[in-house]
Design a protein around this motif. Structure first.
Motif, PDB file in Angstrom:
ATOM      1  N   SER A  84     128.856  27.583  -1.303  1.00  0.00           N
ATOM      2  CA  SER A  84     129.271  27.320   0.314  1.00  0.00           C
ATOM      3  C   SER A  84     128.850  25.856   1.205  1.00  0.00           C
ATOM      4  O   SER A  84     129.601  25.469   1.792  1.00  0.00           O
ATOM      5  CB  SER A  84     128.791  28.306   1.058  1.00  0.00           C
ATOM      6  N   THR A 139     126.622  31.931  -4.653  1.00  0.00           N
ATOM      7  CA  THR A 139     127.898  32.113  -3.351  1.00  0.00           C
ATOM      8  C   THR A 139     127.586  30.975  -2.384  1.00  0.00           C
ATOM      9  O   THR A 139     128.241  30.378  -1.881  1.00  0.00           O
ATOM     10  CB  THR A 139     127.706  33.066  -2.916  1.00  0.00           C
ATOM     11  N   SER A 145     124.285  35.916  -8.306  1.00  0.00           N
ATOM     12  CA  SER A 145     125.887  36.380  -7.868  1.00  0.00           C
ATOM     13  C   SER A 145     125.760  35.541  -5.973  1.00  0.00           C
ATOM     14  O   SER A 145     126.607  34.780  -5.991  1.00  0.00           O
ATOM     15  CB  SER A 145     126.084  37.112  -7.614  1.00  0.00           C
ATOM     16  N   GLU A 146     124.694  35.962  -5.919  1.00  0.00           N
ATOM     17  CA  GLU A 146     124.467  36.134  -3.866  1.00  0.00           C
ATOM     18  C   GLU A 146     124.034  34.148  -3.972  1.00  0.00           C
ATOM     19  O   GLU A 146     124.695  33.114  -3.327  1.00  0.00           O
ATOM     20  CB  GLU A 146     123.419  36.530  -3.679  1.00  0.00           C
TER      21      GLU A 146
END
Length: 283
Positions: free
Chosen positions: A261, A257, A253-254
């Motif tokens: 970005s 993300t 998940s990190e």
């Protein structure tokens, strides 16, 4: 920038404490409402504490859980670090205190339902405690010490260590209750493995025009080894960096993300890895 990082770290630390505290209360609820009223045991040190409480004049399982975990927490401090042990102490203390406040009461008169639902609720709560960096101490710490050496599913390891609890339950409370205890412990282990997925490894193939930035982010945020190849689009002929990296399921998940970005057009192929040979940091 530094103040932002500090705020994020403090916020994440507070979230850990809140989740571990609430999950520990859920463990106490499962014990007092499902397992203890039917003399069905939990696994590990908690199960041993239940046995002692049932055969001793002092019918206080929560107190025995706390006392039995003291030497184990000391051993964990030597091997697993201050933060982990601090969160584990929080979990043990919250569970012990909550068990004093929550009355023992049968939610169901059917032992099998109590074993299944008690085991599932306990597994969910313990899995969350593991996922946020703590433990319920006891056999959990022993299991975590073993998984630092090898990538075994944690729930199955704990289930293996719990055979002595099942046998003791059979000799003291009868073999029907021992079988219910086995159902409870097995259910707990399976749910833990569903929630606590750290042993699952993923291989990412990342193709991006911002490959250098993504590489630097992976190196600084995750401290993972990365293989970088030069690629070229077959249709466009545009140059791309191709990054190969192996991560744990927790980190996905990190990674998603910060890739989004940096470059929303990044192509990422995610595959589950059966095994890893060589150097891989186990977190």
């Amino acid at each position: 920038m530094l103040s932002t990082i500090n705020f994020f770290n403090n916020h994440r630390g507070l979230s850990r404490i809140i989740v571990i505290g609430l999950a520990s209360v859920i463990v106490a609820l499962s014990f007092n409402l499902f397992l203890i009223p039917h003399k069905i045991l939990s696994g590990g040190v908690s199960g041993i504490a239940m046995i002692i409480a049932n055969v001793s004049p002092l019918k206080n399982t929560g107190l025995f859980i706390f006392l039995l975990n003291i030497p184990i927490l000391i051993a964990g401090y030597l091997k697993l670090g201050k933060r982990f042990v601090g969160l584990s102490i929080l979990s043990v203390a919250m569970t012990s205190v909550a068990m004093q406040l929550i009355p023992e009461k049968q939610i169901t008169s059917e032992p099998l339902l109590a074993a299944v639902f008690g085991g599932a609720i306990t597994g969910l709560a313990v899995g969350l405690i593991f996922r946020f960096g703590g433990s319920t101490a006891g056999f959990d710490i022993i299991g975590l010490l073993l998984t630092q050496k090898r990538d075994f599913p944690l729930g199955i390891l704990i289930f293996s260590l719990n055979s002595i609890v099942v046998l003791t339950s059979g000799f003291i409370f009868g073999w029907d209750l021992a079988l219910y205890t086995m159902v409870s412990i097995y259910t707990t282990g399976r749910v833990i493995d569903t929630v606590h997925t750290r042993h699952i490894k993923l291989t990412l193939m990342i193709i991006s025009a911002q490959g250098e930035k993504i590489k630097e982010k992976l190196l600084t945020e995750l401290e993972r080894g990365i293989t970088v190849l030069d690629g070229e689009g077959a249709y466009t002929g545009e140059k791309r960096k191709i990054l190969f990296v192996v991560i744990s399921r927790y980190e996905l998940s990190e990674v998603k993300t910060f890739i989004q970005s940096i470059d929303p057009d990044t192509f990422v192929n995610i595959t589950q890895t059966i095994g890893v040979m060589g150097s891989f940091r186990k977190t």
